[in-house]
Design an enzyme around this catalytic site. Structure first.
Site, mmCIF file in Angstrom:
data_model
loop_
_atom_site.group_PDB
_atom_site.id
_atom_site.type_symbol
_atom_site.label_atom_id
_atom_site.label_comp_id
_atom_site.label_asym_id
_atom_site.label_seq_id
_atom_site.Cartn_x
_atom_site.Cartn_y
_atom_site.Cartn_z
ATOM 1 N N HIS A 162 0.836 -1.196 0.000
ATOM 2 C CA HIS A 162 0.000 0.000 0.000
ATOM 3 C C HIS A 162 0.873 1.249 0.000
ATOM 4 C CE1 HIS A 162 -3.585 -2.413 1.743
ATOM 5 N NE2 HIS A 162 -3.681 -2.304 0.441
ATOM 6 N N GLU A 165 1.652 3.388 3.093
ATOM 7 C CA GLU A 165 2.270 2.607 4.157
ATOM 8 C C GLU A 165 3.757 2.382 3.855
ATOM 9 O OE1 GLU A 165 -0.230 -0.863 4.575
ATOM 10 O OE2 GLU A 165 -2.040 0.359 4.761
ATOM 11 N N HIS A 305 2.459 -4.008 6.806
ATOM 12 C CA HIS A 305 1.517 -2.925 6.536
ATOM 13 C C HIS A 305 1.520 -1.990 7.747
ATOM 14 C CE1 HIS A 305 -0.717 -4.607 2.959
ATOM 15 N NE2 HIS A 305 -0.053 -5.682 3.364
ATOM 16 N N GLU A 364 0.521 -5.187 11.085
ATOM 17 C CA GLU A 364 0.094 -3.784 11.004
ATOM 18 C C GLU A 364 0.948 -2.977 11.982
ATOM 19 O OE1 GLU A 364 -1.977 -2.667 8.878
ATOM 20 O OE2 GLU A 364 -3.177 -4.392 8.218
#
Length: 395
Positions: A162, A165, A305, A364
């Site tokens: 992404h 990110e 991420h 994450e």
């Protein structure tokens, strides 16, 4: 650092002379037969650079070697045409210098140019790192895989699926830098010796899956697609909310693992985030990652991420039982929350677990609103460092 082989020298001798493990020397010189090395050929010594030095009053090879904790013969090897008994003031020689600190600075806006520069610098100093271009982005930027190690067990990490990110890329690159630094200096990381990890595993990494998107978030739209991306971004020049590739397709919604579910509930047109494309695997970046995974047959995969300080490791019960043991370890070493299932499909990790029935994890990193501030870099890296080590250490 390159040196010219002298008659009678061996790679084993160079390993002792420079204090570099023999496997790293062998892997840095794959075209050389260690049992029949040829005088006059060049070999690469990983973990060292060659620096210029100008002879000053009182200098001798013995004095220079002693001051720098290097072997006298290393100086002779580096300067074959210099008579050590007849040094002249102002004379130029070469000194071998061991690299003792990181060359990568992760606390910066880390775009694709910075990544490629760091990649070239790493491979120059650590030629046992193998690099391969696995594809190109929409705009023709290289998608690069690094491989480190000689083991059959291949562990894969990727970052920046992404665009906003992108901080995950310097986190991964910093670990790679620390890993090769520890290997060439015979050091442990958090008490873990690194050479056994190198011999048992091959670490595969694609640190920037989405270079076009990363550059868009950091640098703004390129002229070639400026109008198109501004239109997809609802007329805004602020791309901080952009997750997709440059065509407005979310690369982590591109995989054939119940892709139809995501198609039904996600945006129907290209945009900054979540659009899964008109079909699975339409985008060159997603295709390159799928083909790489099929070719390498990874034992485990890890996708980096942001944000949430948690990690996901299950997919519809297809994950192996070993994943639960790894998850317990990761929760302990990172402080991140372990989450087995989330209502998500068509992601790279989902697809890997679904197809291969092997451990796959999505981490994450950090907390807040993407793109996360550089101020969180050190905290994120320390949380992930234990994860990197456990992934390579656990059998």
């Amino acid at each position: 650092m390159r040196v010219t082989i002298r008659p009678g020298d061996t790679l084993w001798y160079y390993s002792q002379l420079f204090g570099i493990p023999l496997p790293l020397l062998l892997d840095s010189n794959p075209g050389i037969n260690p049992n029949a090395i040829t005088a006059g050929s060049e070999v690469q010594i990983p973990g060292f650079i060659s620096v210029g030095y100008t002879i000053k009053s009182g200098d001798s090879f013995w004095k220079l070697a002693n001051e720098r904790s290097i072997s006298l013969d290393a100086l002779l090897l580096m300067n074959p045409s210099v008579n050590p008994n007849q040094l002249q003031l102002g004379q130029s020689i070469r000194l071998p210098e061991r690299v003792m600190s990181r060359i990568i600075e992760g606390r910066v806006n880390y775009d694709s140019s910075r990544f490629q520069e760091d990649l070239s610098a790493l491979v120059e100093i650590y030629p046992f790192i193998k690099i391969e271009q696995i594809g190109e982005s929409v705009l023709g930027k290289p998608l690069t895989e690094l491989r480190i190690g000689r083991g059959e067990r291949m562990i894969h990490f990727n970052a920046s699926f992404h665009a906003n990110e992108w901080i995950t890329t310097p986190v991964l690159m910093t670990f790679i830098n620390d890993y090769v630094l520890a290997l060439t200096n015979g050091e442990a990381i958090r008490g873990v010796q690194t050479l056994p990890l190198y011999n048992f595993n091959t670490l595969s990494a694609v640190p920037m899956v989405n270079p076009d998107g990363v550059d868009l978030v950091i640098n703004g739209p390129p002229q070639t697609v400026r109008e198109e991306v501004i239109e997809m971004n609802n007329g805004s020049l602020n791309f901080n909310g952009w997750k997709a590739n440059i065509r407005g397709v979310d690369l982590n919604n591109q995989y054939p693992a119940n892709w139809e579910i995501e198609q039904a509930r996600k945006p129907k047109v290209p945009g900054p985030r979540d659009y899964p494309g008109r079909a699975p695997l339409t985008e060159p970046e997603a295709i390159a990652m799928a083909e790489l995974t099929q070719r390498r047959q990874f034992a485990q995969v890890y996708a980096l991420h942001t944000q949430g300080e948690e990690f996901y490791w299950g997919y519809l019960g297809y994950e192996p039982s070993f994943s639960a043991q790894l998850a317990e370890e990761f929760e302990r070493v990172s402080g991140y929350q372990s989450v087995r299932y989330v209502d998500s499909h068509a992601g790279y990790r989902d697809w890997f677990i679904y197809i291969y029935r092997r451990p796959g994890f999505t981490f994450e990193l950090g907390s807040g609103v993407n793109p996360l501030p550089i101020a969180q870099f050190d905290e994120m890296y320390q949380a992930m460092l234990g994860v990197f080590l456990v992934a390579l250490y656990r059998r």
